[in-house]
Design a protein around this motif. Sequence first.
Motif, mmCIF file in Angstrom:
data_model
loop_
_atom_site.group_PDB
_atom_site.id
_atom_site.type_symbol
_atom_site.label_atom_id
_atom_site.label_comp_id
_atom_site.label_asym_id
_atom_site.label_seq_id
_atom_site.Cartn_x
_atom_site.Cartn_y
_atom_site.Cartn_z
ATOM 1 N N LEU A 85 32.644 32.894 47.122
ATOM 2 C CA LEU A 85 33.857 33.663 46.817
ATOM 3 C C LEU A 85 33.745 35.095 47.332
ATOM 4 C CD1 LEU A 85 34.637 32.519 43.156
ATOM 5 C CD2 LEU A 85 35.921 31.961 45.238
ATOM 6 N N LEU A 86 32.577 35.687 47.232
ATOM 7 C CA LEU A 86 32.370 37.054 47.697
ATOM 8 C C LEU A 86 32.576 37.168 49.199
ATOM 9 C CD1 LEU A 86 31.473 39.973 47.181
ATOM 10 C CD2 LEU A 86 29.097 39.191 47.353
ATOM 11 N N VAL A 87 31.983 36.237 49.948
ATOM 12 C CA VAL A 87 32.144 36.255 51.409
ATOM 13 C C VAL A 87 33.606 36.030 51.798
ATOM 14 C CG1 VAL A 87 31.537 35.065 53.548
ATOM 15 C CG2 VAL A 87 29.775 35.513 51.829
ATOM 16 N N PHE A 88 34.266 35.081 51.126
ATOM 17 C CA PHE A 88 35.664 34.796 51.425
ATOM 18 C C PHE A 88 36.554 36.006 51.122
ATOM 19 C CE2 PHE A 88 39.882 33.401 50.022
ATOM 20 C CZ PHE A 88 40.323 32.757 51.162
ATOM 21 N N GLY A 89 36.345 36.648 49.977
ATOM 22 C CA GLY A 89 37.171 37.788 49.605
ATOM 23 C C GLY A 89 37.023 38.965 50.560
ATOM 24 N N LEU A 90 35.795 39.278 50.928
ATOM 25 C CA LEU A 90 35.573 40.389 51.858
ATOM 26 C C LEU A 90 36.088 40.056 53.252
ATOM 27 C CD1 LEU A 90 31.980 41.497 50.765
ATOM 28 C CD2 LEU A 90 34.128 42.703 50.340
ATOM 29 N N GLY A 91 35.866 38.802 53.684
ATOM 30 C CA GLY A 91 36.378 38.404 55.002
ATOM 31 C C GLY A 91 37.887 38.423 55.050
ATOM 32 N N ALA A 92 38.546 37.972 53.964
ATOM 33 C CA ALA A 92 40.007 37.978 53.931
ATOM 34 C C ALA A 92 40.575 39.386 53.895
ATOM 35 C CB ALA A 92 40.494 37.186 52.707
ATOM 36 N N SER A 93 39.789 40.362 53.414
ATOM 37 C CA SER A 93 40.251 41.756 53.381
ATOM 38 C C SER A 93 40.464 42.301 54.799
ATOM 39 C CB SER A 93 39.239 42.632 52.633
ATOM 40 O OG SER A 93 39.104 42.210 51.298
ATOM 41 N N PHE A 94 39.779 41.724 55.776
ATOM 42 C CA PHE A 94 39.980 42.124 57.175
ATOM 43 C C PHE A 94 41.405 41.828 57.632
ATOM 44 C CE2 PHE A 94 40.025 40.860 61.661
ATOM 45 C CZ PHE A 94 39.545 42.025 62.259
ATOM 46 N N PHE A 95 41.990 40.765 57.071
ATOM 47 C CA PHE A 95 43.331 40.350 57.484
ATOM 48 C C PHE A 95 44.429 40.875 56.556
ATOM 49 C CE2 PHE A 95 40.281 37.095 58.811
ATOM 50 C CZ PHE A 95 40.541 37.026 60.179
ATOM 51 N N ALA A 96 44.049 41.620 55.504
ATOM 52 C CA ALA A 96 45.045 42.115 54.551
ATOM 53 C C ALA A 96 45.966 43.130 55.226
ATOM 54 C CB ALA A 96 44.345 42.743 53.348
ATOM 55 N N GLU A 97 47.266 42.865 55.146
ATOM 56 C CA GLU A 97 48.250 43.730 55.792
ATOM 57 C C GLU A 97 48.784 44.811 54.852
ATOM 58 O OE1 GLU A 97 49.075 43.772 58.867
ATOM 59 O OE2 GLU A 97 47.987 41.960 59.521
ATOM 60 N N SER A 98 48.640 44.618 53.545
ATOM 61 C CA SER A 98 49.192 45.573 52.592
ATOM 62 C C SER A 98 48.144 45.953 51.560
ATOM 63 C CB SER A 98 50.414 44.980 51.888
ATOM 64 O OG SER A 98 50.035 43.883 51.069
ATOM 65 N N PHE A 99 48.427 47.031 50.847
ATOM 66 C CA PHE A 99 47.535 47.500 49.801
ATOM 67 C C PHE A 99 47.427 46.479 48.672
ATOM 68 C CE2 PHE A 99 46.855 49.814 45.804
ATOM 69 C CZ PHE A 99 45.669 50.464 46.087
ATOM 70 N N TRP A 100 48.542 45.830 48.355
ATOM 71 C CA TRP A 100 48.552 44.853 47.261
ATOM 72 C C TRP A 100 47.772 43.589 47.624
ATOM 73 C CZ3 TRP A 100 49.855 47.545 43.355
ATOM 74 C CH2 TRP A 100 50.792 48.570 43.489
ATOM 75 N N MET A 101 47.824 43.205 48.886
ATOM 76 C CA MET A 101 47.011 42.067 49.321
ATOM 77 C C MET A 101 45.521 42.416 49.256
ATOM 78 S SD MET A 101 46.860 38.967 50.277
ATOM 79 C CE MET A 101 48.592 38.628 50.638
ATOM 80 N N LEU A 102 45.203 43.676 49.561
ATOM 81 C CA LEU A 102 43.814 44.122 49.480
ATOM 82 C C LEU A 102 43.302 44.093 48.038
ATOM 83 C CD1 LEU A 102 41.583 45.223 51.365
ATOM 84 C CD2 LEU A 102 42.327 47.523 50.724
ATOM 85 N N MET A 103 44.182 44.384 47.091
ATOM 86 C CA MET A 103 43.790 44.302 45.685
ATOM 87 C C MET A 103 43.387 42.877 45.311
ATOM 88 S SD MET A 103 46.569 46.751 43.755
ATOM 89 C CE MET A 103 45.980 46.189 42.172
ATOM 90 N N VAL A 104 44.087 41.883 45.906
ATOM 91 C CA VAL A 104 43.783 40.485 45.608
ATOM 92 C C VAL A 104 42.483 40.060 46.278
ATOM 93 C CG1 VAL A 104 44.554 38.096 45.861
ATOM 94 C CG2 VAL A 104 46.197 39.888 45.247
ATOM 95 N N THR A 105 42.346 40.339 47.570
ATOM 96 C CA THR A 105 41.186 39.856 48.326
ATOM 97 C C THR A 105 39.910 40.626 47.993
ATOM 98 O OG1 THR A 105 41.779 41.319 50.168
ATOM 99 C CG2 THR A 105 42.620 39.051 50.233
ATOM 100 N N ASN A 106 39.973 41.948 48.115
ATOM 101 C CA ASN A 106 38.780 42.760 47.893
ATOM 102 C C ASN A 106 38.546 43.034 46.413
ATOM 103 O OD1 ASN A 106 36.543 44.354 48.615
ATOM 104 N ND2 ASN A 106 37.756 46.212 48.556
ATOM 105 N N GLY A 107 39.635 43.198 45.661
ATOM 106 C CA GLY A 107 39.480 43.518 44.254
ATOM 107 C C GLY A 107 39.191 42.314 43.385
ATOM 108 N N ILE A 108 40.069 41.286 43.451
ATOM 109 C CA ILE A 108 39.973 40.161 42.516
ATOM 110 C C ILE A 108 39.027 39.070 43.006
ATOM 111 C CG2 ILE A 108 41.283 38.334 41.367
ATOM 112 C CD1 ILE A 108 43.685 40.213 41.349
ATOM 113 N N ILE A 109 39.275 38.529 44.209
ATOM 114 C CA ILE A 109 38.452 37.408 44.689
ATOM 115 C C ILE A 109 36.999 37.828 44.888
ATOM 116 C CG2 ILE A 109 38.115 35.756 46.569
ATOM 117 C CD1 ILE A 109 41.120 35.778 47.015
ATOM 118 N N ALA A 110 36.794 38.928 45.630
ATOM 119 C CA ALA A 110 35.425 39.392 45.849
ATOM 120 C C ALA A 110 34.790 39.874 44.545
ATOM 121 C CB ALA A 110 35.414 40.515 46.884
ATOM 122 N N GLY A 111 35.607 40.457 43.642
ATOM 123 C CA GLY A 111 35.071 40.920 42.363
ATOM 124 C C GLY A 111 34.566 39.772 41.502
ATOM 125 N N ILE A 112 35.339 38.686 41.422
ATOM 126 C CA ILE A 112 34.889 37.508 40.678
ATOM 127 C C ILE A 112 33.646 36.914 41.336
ATOM 128 C CG2 ILE A 112 35.495 35.142 40.014
ATOM 129 C CD1 ILE A 112 38.375 36.089 39.709
#
Length: 444
Positions: A85-112
């Motif tokens: 989950l950590l690798v997926f969340g950080l990798g998906a943050s590369f493709f995040a187009e908005s601040f709110w998407m970054l909260m989901v990928t880097n904040g929630i997925i990578a955080g869990i």
Amino acid sequence: MKSVYTRQAIVTLIVVFGIQFLLSLLIYGVGIIHLALLDVYKKDDASTSVVGSLFINLMSITGPLASYFINRWGCRVTSALGGILLVFGLGASFFAESFWMLMVTNGIIAGIGIGLTVLPCPVAIGYAFPKHSGIAMGITTSAIGVGMLVSGPITQHLLNTYGLRGTFLLSAGIASHVLPCALLLNYSQVKERKAAQNTNRHKHFKTYISLLHSPSYMCVLIGAILWNISYAIIMIHLPSYVVHTGSSREQASFMFTVIGIGTIVSRLTIGLAIGPEGLDPLLLNFGLTAFVGTLIITFPLYITFSFGPLIFASLYGIYSGGLLVFTVPLCLEMAGTDRLTSAVGLWFFLLGLGSLTGPPIAGLVLDVTGSYKYSYILSGLFVLLASGFSLLASIWRESKDEKLQSTEFSLSPMIKEADDFEKVNFDDVLSSREQGVKLLSNNT
């Protein structure tokens, strides 16, 4: 069998050291990334801090979930799932187009993910080194200091070279090294199988309820919550505060290097100090938090001096770094081996609730007052209050021990009399029987 167990314990020590080093590279770069988020998304400080706050604090809030997974499937599977989950969340943050998407990928997925990865580490240490958990925790948590030592410069270099998105992608590459470490995390197959056989939802929650009925343990948890509110503020807002007073971003990142050096020394020293027949971890925790609270409150008085930030970083690293070492020894003392996983999970969960609120509170204070000074004063007061709860836990525990000792003392004469009574009766019966046999034989 003894040699096999020793090899497993050594492998556990090395693997936990590696996992915590890799994760600390990511965790302690959050403050530097926070500055980049402010530049890229142009939002206020309180809103921007939510990303880093989620990333750091979901690591702790997922404690009960991680403890259930550990009891169900063991440390290896839980930590590996978290790494994915950590690798997926950080990798998906590369493709995040908005601040709110970054909260989901880097904040929630990578955080869990980071929460599921890190919680098996202290649990494994507690089972592998039940009598020497203090020094084992000191060694493994010193890896966090090593990670902090290099985290600031590495994160700043990645941001300068590859930008914010490139930093997220390369961070995913760093996190991928957690997976082979997680697959080697195996503290004891016997304990894992026994835990898996005994785990059910009812028993899992019943264990938490029993822990909440321990006053001294609850005081320790409340103190840890208050301390982590402050800790999260320091980790995220320290670079901004130092830059705001005139230092460069490179100087701000170097402060984490200084803090890292201090934490390495502190964790190894405290780990040795609270070993078997060593210092009382509760009283030592009280002294350290009291000093750290005073240090934070007075920081605004000398931050403007040229060496002020380095003095703060040195002392903060030395005196705050060892607080993490107390986690497993205190959980073992107050909850025992059977409830260790649940105790550590509850500890992490409440830590997350505390530190989750810290950065937004500091950001709100900054937005209202326009100065970091007041948020640091508030942060120091939280730590001083935490030291008070540590002292209260120690007093409560001692009064409980005195009651137990007095109860044992009052029962001991009764037990002795009962033993004597049984002995006398038994001897009389044997004697009467022997005399009866002799009399019968003489008459015959």
